[in-house]
Every structure is written in structure tokens, then in C-alpha cells.
Design a protein around this motif. Sequence first.
Motif, PDB file in Angstrom:
ATOM      1  N   TRP A  12       0.827  -1.193   0.068  1.00  0.00           N
ATOM      2  CA  TRP A  12       0.082  -0.042  -0.060  1.00  0.00           C
ATOM      3  C   TRP A  12       0.942   1.261  -0.011  1.00  0.00           C
ATOM      4  CZ3 TRP A  12      -4.728  -0.211  -1.079  1.00  0.00           C
ATOM      5  CH2 TRP A  12      -5.982  -1.262  -0.775  1.00  0.00           C
ATOM      6  N   SER A  13       0.443   2.194  -0.646  1.00  0.00           N
ATOM      7  CA  SER A  13       1.061   3.648  -0.598  1.00  0.00           C
ATOM      8  C   SER A  13       0.850   4.231   0.810  1.00  0.00           C
ATOM      9  CB  SER A  13       0.581   4.524  -1.799  1.00  0.00           C
ATOM     10  OG  SER A  13      -0.716   4.665  -1.387  1.00  0.00           O
ATOM     11  N   GLU A  14       1.593   5.352   1.080  1.00  0.00           N
ATOM     12  CA  GLU A  14       1.189   6.007   2.239  1.00  0.00           C
ATOM     13  C   GLU A  14      -0.125   6.803   2.146  1.00  0.00           C
ATOM     14  OE1 GLU A  14       3.337   6.985   4.995  1.00  0.00           O
ATOM     15  OE2 GLU A  14       4.240   5.222   4.098  1.00  0.00           O
ATOM     16  N   TRP A  15      -0.801   7.025   3.080  1.00  0.00           N
ATOM     17  CA  TRP A  15      -2.306   7.586   3.054  1.00  0.00           C
ATOM     18  C   TRP A  15      -1.980   8.903   2.395  1.00  0.00           C
ATOM     19  CZ3 TRP A  15      -6.469   5.233   3.319  1.00  0.00           C
ATOM     20  CH2 TRP A  15      -6.773   4.062   4.265  1.00  0.00           C
ATOM     21  N   SER A  16      -2.670   9.452   1.692  1.00  0.00           N
ATOM     22  CA  SER A  16      -2.557  10.863   0.915  1.00  0.00           C
ATOM     23  C   SER A  16      -3.027  11.840   2.259  1.00  0.00           C
ATOM     24  CB  SER A  16      -3.712  11.008   0.022  1.00  0.00           C
ATOM     25  OG  SER A  16      -5.062  10.944   0.580  1.00  0.00           O
ATOM     26  N   ARG A  27      -9.331  10.639   3.095  1.00  0.00           N
ATOM     27  CA  ARG A  27      -7.845  10.257   2.656  1.00  0.00           C
ATOM     28  C   ARG A  27      -7.994   8.903   1.878  1.00  0.00           C
ATOM     29  NH1 ARG A  27      -3.516   9.281   7.358  1.00  0.00           N
ATOM     30  NH2 ARG A  27      -4.692   7.186   8.339  1.00  0.00           N
ATOM     31  N   THR A  28      -6.987   8.716   0.807  1.00  0.00           N
ATOM     32  CA  THR A  28      -6.680   7.408   0.182  1.00  0.00           C
ATOM     33  C   THR A  28      -5.502   6.743   0.266  1.00  0.00           C
ATOM     34  OG1 THR A  28      -6.737   8.707  -1.835  1.00  0.00           O
ATOM     35  CG2 THR A  28      -8.998   8.244  -1.219  1.00  0.00           C
ATOM     36  N   ALA A  49     -10.366   3.978   1.112  1.00  0.00           N
ATOM     37  CA  ALA A  49     -10.492   5.384   1.407  1.00  0.00           C
ATOM     38  C   ALA A  49     -10.890   5.380   2.852  1.00  0.00           C
ATOM     39  CB  ALA A  49     -11.552   6.105   0.564  1.00  0.00           C
ATOM     40  N   GLU A  50     -10.736   6.490   3.531  1.00  0.00           N
ATOM     41  CA  GLU A  50     -11.163   6.419   5.173  1.00  0.00           C
ATOM     42  C   GLU A  50     -11.428   8.091   5.390  1.00  0.00           C
ATOM     43  OE1 GLU A  50      -8.406   4.719   7.627  1.00  0.00           O
ATOM     44  OE2 GLU A  50      -7.006   6.555   7.759  1.00  0.00           O
ATOM     45  N   LYS A  51     -12.363   8.229   6.318  1.00  0.00           N
ATOM     46  CA  LYS A  51     -12.333   9.389   6.825  1.00  0.00           C
ATOM     47  C   LYS A  51     -11.167  10.143   7.764  1.00  0.00           C
ATOM     48  CE  LYS A  51     -17.381   9.496   7.375  1.00  0.00           C
ATOM     49  NZ  LYS A  51     -17.986   8.016   7.626  1.00  0.00           N
TER      50      LYS A  51
END
Length: 127
Positions: A12-16, A27-28, A49-51
Motif C-alpha cells: 500500500w502507498s502512504e495515506w494521502s 484520505r486514500t 478510502a477513510e475519513k
Amino acid sequence: LPDTIPCLLSPWSEWSDCSVTCGKGMRTRQRMLKSAAELGDCNEELEQAEKCMLPECPIHCELTEWSQWSECNTSCGKGHMIRTRMIKIEPQFGGTACPETVQRTKCRVRKCLRGAGMEKRRWKEAR
């Protein structure tokens, strides 16, 4: 039956960053499919995605329009008039503070006649 080859996925990439600069946002993060799709079905999700929640957005002061100026507070000579406005929204979370809600200005009505009251009283008694 041919063996199904497991999906090869990148980490997984870092969270945006959060999608907003204050308050509630999203954020995704993504990952990529590394194995060729022809080699088998891959049903893994590639985006999540998450809040996210940042400090509350500032709420700035909001005021009503100024009222009309009041009558002059004296019937003769120098006095003052005032006008007012109300606070509609109080500032919060570092929003801009409320400016003044009362203004006063000088007013001048006709000159006071000295001793006019005395003359009236004498005139009443004389009647």
C-alpha cells in the motif's frame, strides 16, 4: 485444472493528505497489481478510502446591519446619538473576533435658551 496464481500486489502507498485543511475530510491509499491480469482473476481492492478529521474550521463573527441612529438624547444643546448591531454568530476555533456593536456620535440640537423655563413659570403664575 490449472493452478490459480495468487495476486501479486505492491505494498500500500502512504495515506494521502486529508482532502480538507480543517474539519472532516477523506484520505486514500493505493496499491498496484504486479502480476499480469491474464494469469488469473484478482479481486483484491486496489484503493482504500477513510475519513480523516483535522482541527475544527474557524467560525468568524457575523453581525447584523447597523440600526438607524437614535434620536439625539437632549432636546437642546449638545448631546449624542447611538446605533447598535447584534451578533448573529459568535466566533469559535480562532475565527475573527467581533468588532464593536455600539457606536456613538455627537449631535447638536438648537441652542438652549437660558432661563426659558423661568419665564414660562412666571407666565403660568401670571395667568
